[in-house]
Write a protein that holds these residues in place. Sequence first.
Motif, mmCIF file in Angstrom:
data_model
loop_
_atom_site.group_PDB
_atom_site.id
_atom_site.type_symbol
_atom_site.label_atom_id
_atom_site.label_comp_id
_atom_site.label_asym_id
_atom_site.label_seq_id
_atom_site.Cartn_x
_atom_site.Cartn_y
_atom_site.Cartn_z
ATOM 1 N N THR A 116 61.283 47.662 3.339
ATOM 2 C CA THR A 116 60.026 46.950 3.145
ATOM 3 C C THR A 116 60.219 45.539 3.670
ATOM 4 O OG1 THR A 116 60.717 46.180 0.971
ATOM 5 C CG2 THR A 116 59.507 48.288 1.058
ATOM 6 N N GLY A 117 59.152 44.787 3.798
ATOM 7 C CA GLY A 117 59.247 43.420 4.313
ATOM 8 C C GLY A 117 60.194 42.559 3.496
ATOM 9 N N ASP A 118 60.050 42.579 2.159
ATOM 10 C CA ASP A 118 60.904 41.759 1.298
ATOM 11 C C ASP A 118 62.348 42.216 1.348
ATOM 12 O OD1 ASP A 118 58.727 40.267 0.522
ATOM 13 O OD2 ASP A 118 58.408 41.363 -1.356
ATOM 14 N N ARG A 119 62.568 43.508 1.338
ATOM 15 C CA ARG A 119 63.929 44.043 1.382
ATOM 16 C C ARG A 119 64.593 43.677 2.711
ATOM 17 N NH1 ARG A 119 65.296 50.251 -0.008
ATOM 18 N NH2 ARG A 119 65.755 49.501 -2.082
ATOM 19 N N TRP A 120 63.832 43.789 3.801
ATOM 20 C CA TRP A 120 64.388 43.439 5.112
ATOM 21 C C TRP A 120 64.772 41.963 5.153
ATOM 22 C CZ3 TRP A 120 67.048 44.420 9.088
ATOM 23 C CH2 TRP A 120 67.075 43.527 10.150
ATOM 24 N N GLU A 121 63.900 41.090 4.668
ATOM 25 C CA GLU A 121 64.197 39.653 4.684
ATOM 26 C C GLU A 121 65.459 39.351 3.881
ATOM 27 O OE1 GLU A 121 60.967 36.955 3.891
ATOM 28 O OE2 GLU A 121 59.576 38.244 4.987
ATOM 29 N N LYS A 122 65.608 39.989 2.737
ATOM 30 C CA LYS A 122 66.797 39.779 1.904
ATOM 31 C C LYS A 122 68.049 40.283 2.621
ATOM 32 C CE LYS A 122 68.343 40.418 -2.852
ATOM 33 N NZ LYS A 122 68.020 41.016 -4.149
#
Length: 185
Positions: free
Chosen positions: A140-146
């Motif tokens: 997901t977007g948040d998981r990828w950024e992390k």
Amino acid sequence: MDFDLLLDEASPRETVVPLCLNGKLRAEYESVKARIDERATYADNDGRLDGDDRMANRTPKSDPDPEQSVLDELAEKMRAQTVPFKLVALDRQAWAELFSKHPPRRDKDGRRDPRDSIGVNSTDFFPALVQQSIAEPPMTGDRWEKLDKKLSDAQFNKLANAAWMLNQVEEDVPFLLSGSAATPI
């Protein structure tokens, strides 16, 4: 050969890239491994380091290194911290769209930036390619950024190279015109 059946069962290329996400464990493992390798490299037939009598009581080479159990334990801990990232090739349309979203940078005179020699803005293209190529674990977007903030450059490059290879390098089984298992010679 039933082409329709093959077409129904067709799937994009896949690969798995395992990455240990615990850098401290990796560093500790490398440190212990280096000490073991150094002892093995410099040990003579008597099991001593050349010119170093501090290790004169060391058992012969055939015995395991005294830190081997530590190395094995660290390797097991690293396996528990390793994520198998499953990457899947993009279809042609998704690839073309991704490529067109990241045109190469140009200087004020209109010349292509040397970093973008493959025809895309490499700074933006590769993170998007990796994120879009990872099928497992889901990104997901948040998981990828992390994840992106935790990856070393080497780890990111490992994923980016795998994604590029999936989409741009053909590695099929060689086809022989002179015959195959299905075609008698």
